[in-house]
Design an enzyme around this catalytic site. Structure first.
Site, PDB file in Angstrom:
ATOM      1  N   HIS A   7       0.846 -11.197  -9.827  1.00 33.28           N
ATOM      2  CA  HIS A   7       2.277 -10.372  -8.832  1.00 33.28           C
ATOM      3  C   HIS A   7       1.713  -9.018  -8.231  1.00 33.28           C
ATOM      4  CE1 HIS A   7       3.238  -9.075 -12.951  1.00 33.28           C
ATOM      5  NE2 HIS A   7       3.472  -7.904 -12.207  1.00 33.28           N
ATOM      6  N   HIS A  79       2.541  -1.555  -8.845  1.00 34.73           N
ATOM      7  CA  HIS A  79       1.480  -2.069  -9.440  1.00 34.73           C
ATOM      8  C   HIS A  79       0.925  -3.431  -9.189  1.00 34.73           C
ATOM      9  CE1 HIS A  79       4.287  -3.737 -12.417  1.00 34.73           C
ATOM     10  NE2 HIS A  79       3.441  -4.649 -12.325  1.00 34.73           N
ATOM     11  N   GLU A 130      -2.062  -4.068 -14.162  1.00 33.85           N
ATOM     12  CA  GLU A 130      -1.441  -4.724 -15.260  1.00 33.85           C
ATOM     13  C   GLU A 130      -2.590  -5.830 -15.530  1.00 33.85           C
ATOM     14  OE1 GLU A 130       2.344  -6.271 -14.842  1.00 33.85           O
ATOM     15  OE2 GLU A 130       2.771  -6.587 -16.952  1.00 33.85           O
TER      16      GLU A 130
END
Lengths: 134, 134
Positions: A7, A79, A130
Site C-alpha cells: 500500500h 509511507h 514499511e
C-alpha cells in the site's frame, strides 16, 4: 527481496472527507473507517485493482502521525509498504548493510495483522518504508 | 473511475545511488536511467510484481522537481499515478466537481508515452495526483 507494493499510506486530517473524495470524485472502492487504537490511527483502505491506498487519520493524544500533519497541514503521502517473504531475514540483511530499523528493531503486528517494521527515511531517500511479511 | 496504481514517484538527488540501494539492498529489479529532457528529469523504474516505483532526478535548469528537492533535500515521495480509461472523460468529471487540473488542462504525453494530467495537491489531501490514460 522486496515483493509487491502492499500500500501507499496518505496521512489526512479528515478521513471522512478523503474517503468521500476518493469514492465520489475518483470513483474508487473505499472501506469503512476502522479505529486502531493500538496504532494511534483510524484507517480507511482504498481498493485499487493492483494495490491499496491507506488513509491514516490521527487517533488519540500520541498518534504517530500527529507531527507529520503539523508539518504537512494539508496531509500528504506518509509511507510506502513493501511485502517481504520473511521479515526477520529482510531485517537482518538490511541491518547488515547499514540500514536503520526504527523502534526496538523487533517486528510489531501491523494494521493488517501481519508483522511489520519501519526503516529510517534518511536511508531511503526521504521515504519512510514499511516492510510487511507477505 | 481510477484504475490501477501505475506508479509511485520518488524524487531523489542522486538517481544512481537510489538505484543501487533498491537493487542491492532491497533486491529489486531496476531499469537503466533514462534522461527525459522534455520532462526535465532523468527516470529509473523499479519493477515490483504489481506496480512500479519511479525515481526522478532533476535534469536541466528548469526541472519541475527542483523546488521539491529544495524543500526536501533528502528526497521524498513526489506523486502517485492512477490509470484511467479515458483521460478526457476523467478530466471533465473532475473539473465539474471542482478539482483543479494543473497547467493548461490539456493532457501531455508523459514519461510512458501516454497522455497524462496532474491534479492540484490541495484538492487531494496534500498529494500530487497524476492521471495516465491506461
Amino acid at each position: 527481496m522486496i515483493g509487491r507494493l502492499n500500500h501507499v499510506a496518505i496521512a489526512v486530517k479528515d478521513i471522512a472527507k478523503a474517503s468521500a473524495t476518493y469514492r465520489d470524485t475518483l470513483g474508487a472502492t473505499v472501506s469503512a473507517a476502522t479505529p486502531q487504537p493500538d496504532h494511534g490511527v483510524t484507517v480507511v483502505f482504498v481498493e485499487l485493482p493492483n494495490t491499496k491506498i491507506e488513509f491514516l487519520e490521527p487517533l488519540g493524544a500520541d498518534s504517530p502521525i500527529a507531527k507529520f500533519l503539523e508539518k504537512n497541514p494539508d496531509g500528504g503521502i506518509h509511507h510506502v509498504c513493501y511485502e517481504v517473504d520473511d521479515i526477520i531475514v529482510a531485517r537482518d540483511k538490511l541491518k547488515a548493510e547499514g540500514a536503520r530499523v526504527l523502534g526496538s528493531g523487533e517486528p510489531k503486528i501491523g494494521a493488517h495483522g501481519k508483522p511489520v517494521l519501519f526503516l529510517h527515511p534518511k536511508d531511503f531517500f526521504g521515504t519512510l518504508v514499511e516492510l510487511e511479511q507477505a
